[in-house]
Design an enzyme around this catalytic site. Sequence first.
Site, PDB file in Angstrom:
ATOM      1  N   SER A 130     -44.806   4.397  36.793  1.00  0.00           N
ATOM      2  CA  SER A 130     -45.103   5.286  35.670  1.00  0.00           C
ATOM      3  C   SER A 130     -45.102   6.746  36.089  1.00  0.00           C
ATOM      4  O   SER A 130     -44.864   7.627  35.261  1.00  0.00           O
ATOM      5  CB  SER A 130     -46.440   4.916  35.028  1.00  0.00           C
ATOM      6  OG  SER A 130     -47.490   4.951  35.978  1.00  0.00           O
TER       7      SER A 130
ATOM      8  N   HIS B 212     -50.350  10.615  36.724  1.00  0.00           N
ATOM      9  CA  HIS B 212     -49.355  10.915  35.694  1.00  0.00           C
ATOM     10  C   HIS B 212     -49.158  12.418  35.536  1.00  0.00           C
ATOM     11  O   HIS B 212     -48.025  12.886  35.360  1.00  0.00           O
ATOM     12  CB  HIS B 212     -49.768  10.300  34.365  1.00  0.00           C
ATOM     13  CG  HIS B 212     -49.732   8.803  34.364  1.00  0.00           C
ATOM     14  ND1 HIS B 212     -50.366   8.039  33.410  1.00  0.00           N
ATOM     15  CD2 HIS B 212     -49.113   7.927  35.222  1.00  0.00           C
ATOM     16  CE1 HIS B 212     -50.154   6.758  33.674  1.00  0.00           C
ATOM     17  NE2 HIS B 212     -49.404   6.667  34.755  1.00  0.00           N
TER      18      HIS B 212
END
Length: 264
Positions: free
Chosen positions: A133, A186
């Site tokens: 991710s 992230h």
Amino acid sequence: MAIVRGFNTVKAKGYLLRLPLFTRAIVFIIFFLSLLSLPGFWDVQAWGSLVPSKVSLFAAHRINTFPLIHLNLLHAIVNIFALTPLMERFENEYGTLTSLALFFGPLTTVPAVLYLVIESAILQLNNAIMGASIWVFLLLGMEAIRTYRSNPHLIIGTHHIPTWTTPLLLAFVVAALVPSSSLLGHICGLGVGYIAGLGYVKYIAPPEWVLRWLEVKLNLLATLPHYVSVDQKTYGRFGVLPSTTRMGGSPATELVGSTQRLGP
């Protein structure tokens, strides 16, 4: 029902068959490592996740391996579905060798170092991160900056939302919906993606003339199926064998700094 069946058997199969080489390899490695991490095999998470306290000179591999490691098979499959179209567009635009050099180089190590500095040195924490991710948000950041140049705002009613903020908002949504996800990880990937989209990645990317030399020297276009040429202007988007009668060469597509969108 026929439309759904046609999509599944024709369009989906055709899409998978067109996937370029590096994207195929990444998907295979992620899935294979996820199978190895099943109970009774190998503790892949302990070996390859990015844990600040465990990164050392003798465990520096963690800085590159953590995007390939996942909590479980479901985690891996979700990230594969999110990553594949983004990685495919990147590789089809910049080439297989460039993708290999960047994603096992600065586009992974820089977010990793940022995470280590903030998590360990500033926050004094030791949370492990893993999963592709971080690549997903990095590529979304690049795409968002390029989109912003041609379409600066999303208009929702009377509100004008800058298009570059959409992946940032997504990061907070994911953090809220998936408690085990790492917002900091992230954000680190997204930040590097923003910088890459602005054009600064060219200062840490390998020189394209070196990659083109390797491509020709090893005859990669002829020997590797689904290989995408570094030199898109000369060999075409999906790679065409170079002609021996070609006089001179046009420069390769610039790695960054263009307003062209990733992929079609």
